[in-house]
Design a protein around this motif. Structure first.
Motif, PDB file in Angstrom:
ATOM      1  N   THR A   1      -1.297  -3.560  -0.440  1.00 24.71           N
ATOM      2  CA  THR A   1      -0.211  -4.557  -0.799  1.00 24.71           C
ATOM      3  C   THR A   1      -0.061  -3.361  -1.475  1.00 24.71           C
ATOM      4  O   THR A   1      -0.665  -2.858  -2.195  1.00 24.71           O
ATOM      5  CB  THR A   1      -0.765  -5.613  -1.998  1.00 24.71           C
ATOM      6  N   ASP A   2       1.115  -2.721  -1.271  1.00 26.10           N
ATOM      7  CA  ASP A   2       2.528  -1.959  -2.207  1.00 26.10           C
ATOM      8  C   ASP A   2       3.329  -2.392  -2.732  1.00 26.10           C
ATOM      9  O   ASP A   2       4.623  -3.827  -2.329  1.00 26.10           O
ATOM     10  CB  ASP A   2       2.783  -0.539  -1.146  1.00 26.10           C
TER      11      ASP A   2
ATOM     12  N   ARG B   1      -4.869   2.460  -7.221  1.00 26.56           N
ATOM     13  CA  ARG B   1      -4.050   4.042  -6.973  1.00 26.56           C
ATOM     14  C   ARG B   1      -2.834   3.961  -7.226  1.00 26.56           C
ATOM     15  O   ARG B   1      -1.820   3.185  -6.998  1.00 26.56           O
ATOM     16  CB  ARG B   1      -4.052   4.654  -5.785  1.00 26.56           C
ATOM     17  N   VAL B   2      -2.226   4.995  -7.869  1.00 19.01           N
ATOM     18  CA  VAL B   2      -0.858   5.042  -8.183  1.00 19.01           C
ATOM     19  C   VAL B   2       0.229   5.958  -7.477  1.00 19.01           C
ATOM     20  O   VAL B   2      -0.394   7.461  -8.404  1.00 19.01           O
ATOM     21  CB  VAL B   2      -0.758   4.682  -9.787  1.00 19.01           C
ATOM     22  N   THR B   3       1.126   6.034  -6.367  1.00 20.68           N
ATOM     23  CA  THR B   3       1.432   7.602  -6.316  1.00 20.68           C
ATOM     24  C   THR B   3       2.808   7.991  -7.311  1.00 20.68           C
ATOM     25  O   THR B   3       3.723   6.577  -6.901  1.00 20.68           O
ATOM     26  CB  THR B   3       1.810   7.540  -5.134  1.00 20.68           C
ATOM     27  N   ILE B   4       3.335   8.727  -8.020  1.00 20.21           N
ATOM     28  CA  ILE B   4       4.512   9.231  -7.921  1.00 20.21           C
ATOM     29  C   ILE B   4       5.156  10.248  -8.058  1.00 20.21           C
ATOM     30  O   ILE B   4       4.775  11.263  -8.037  1.00 20.21           O
ATOM     31  CB  ILE B   4       3.922   9.199 -10.198  1.00 20.21           C
TER      32      ILE B   4
ATOM     33  N   ILE C   1       7.797   5.008  -8.607  1.00 23.34           N
ATOM     34  CA  ILE C   1       5.822   4.487  -8.731  1.00 23.34           C
ATOM     35  C   ILE C   1       5.127   3.393  -7.409  1.00 23.34           C
ATOM     36  O   ILE C   1       6.137   2.143  -7.242  1.00 23.34           O
ATOM     37  CB  ILE C   1       6.116   4.201  -9.707  1.00 23.34           C
ATOM     38  N   GLU C   2       4.197   4.000  -7.155  1.00 23.33           N
ATOM     39  CA  GLU C   2       3.850   2.639  -5.996  1.00 23.33           C
ATOM     40  C   GLU C   2       2.399   2.627  -6.221  1.00 23.33           C
ATOM     41  O   GLU C   2       1.967   3.798  -5.778  1.00 23.33           O
ATOM     42  CB  GLU C   2       3.863   3.708  -4.919  1.00 23.33           C
ATOM     43  N   LEU C   3       2.517   1.463  -6.562  1.00 25.24           N
ATOM     44  CA  LEU C   3       1.284   1.012  -6.236  1.00 25.24           C
ATOM     45  C   LEU C   3      -0.069   0.229  -5.532  1.00 25.24           C
ATOM     46  O   LEU C   3       1.290  -0.493  -4.461  1.00 25.24           O
ATOM     47  CB  LEU C   3       0.530  -0.594  -7.985  1.00 25.24           C
ATOM     48  N   LYS C   4      -0.767   0.504  -5.258  1.00 26.36           N
ATOM     49  CA  LYS C   4      -2.249   0.146  -3.941  1.00 26.36           C
ATOM     50  C   LYS C   4      -3.030  -0.050  -3.940  1.00 26.36           C
ATOM     51  O   LYS C   4      -3.736   0.418  -5.439  1.00 26.36           O
ATOM     52  CB  LYS C   4      -1.989   2.034  -3.042  1.00 26.36           C
TER      53      LYS C   4
END
Length: 254
Positions: free
Chosen positions: A34-35, A172-175, A196-199
């Motif tokens: 889930t993103d 995981r978090v992508t920035i 910012i995207e939480l995976k």
């Protein structure tokens, strides 16, 4: 705060984090996930990073912690993938090739979203970008989507990415920052925008970064880097659903 200075501050903030290698991060690959996205400015990012560095590790490859990514998106002649997103279709697809510059790796990726809000990403390695899709790439897309699409390049996208891994939880978090888009000689940059995207396996409101973002009155915000790039570069696309998002982005970036 000047652009060069804010970049230095972000780099210094990232250096406070403990490092995690690519091999160690594979345990949180989360290909089915889930993103959840948020958008903030670079100055807000500095405050967020300082508040969470004890709770996450940062991906480090060859001493680099801020990676460079380049993506080439594909769509049909009538922009089906863009229109499906704009029209709110639950089951939708994106096709892209993505190059990880520091690693010199390139993949063909198919992202499929279902009605439950889950994203399934399937990918295969390719030697480099293919502006004309190879036979094997076309076969992979057809097999993965169970559809035959007539695809051609629709958008180039470049950005820098910081990847964080939660020390305790599977998250995981992508920035993403320094977003640039181009196609057919037209270019658009969003230098101050941070996505910012939480995976996660499922959205967890108790995540440290979610709590910090909420304390800054930042709530989950549905946004597609692909769709924003499309409406930024194409004048003939219907985009009324995205108008408020574009206004919010422009308020952040000005």
């Amino acid at each position: 705060m000047g652009e060069l200075k804010i970049q230095d501050v972000i780099k210094n903030s990232i250096n406070m984090f403990s490092a995690i290698s690519l091999e160690e991060m594979n345990s949180v690959a989360l290909m089915k996930r889930t993103d959840t996205k948020f958008i903030i400015s670079k100055s807000q990012l500095v405050s967020v990073l300082k508040a969470i560095y004890n709770h996450y590790k940062v991906l480090e490859i060859n001493n680099d912690r801020i990676m460079s990514y380049s993506s080439l998106y594909f769509d049909t002649p009538n922009n089906k993938f863009y229109k499906d997103h704009h029209n709110g279709k639950n089951n939708r697809t994106k096709v892209r090739q993505r190059k990880y510059i520091e690693s010199d790796l390139c993949f063909l990726e198919v992202k499929q979203k279902n009605g439950k809000g889950e994203t399934q990403k399937t990918r295969i390695p390719v030697s480099d970008f293919e502006t004309d899709l190879s036979k094997s790439s076309i076969e992979f897309i057809s097999k993965t989507t169970e559809q035959d699409y007539n695809l051609s390049p629709s958008l180039w996208n470049g950005f820098n990415r910081i990847t964080l891994v939660n020390i305790k939880n599977k998250e995981r978090v992508t920035i993403d920052l320094n977003l640039t888009y181009k196609i057919n000689g037209i270019e658009k940059n969003y230098e101050n925008l941070v996505v910012i995207e939480l995976k996660q396996e499922r959205f967890n409101r108790n995540s440290k970064i979610v709590k910090i973002l909420k304390s800054y009155r930042q709530n989950p915000y549905s946004i597609s880097k692909y769709c924003i790039g499309m409406i930024s570069l194409y004048n003939d696309l219907k985009y009324n659903v995205f108008k408020k998002k574009l206004i919010k982005i422009n308020n952040i970036t000005t």
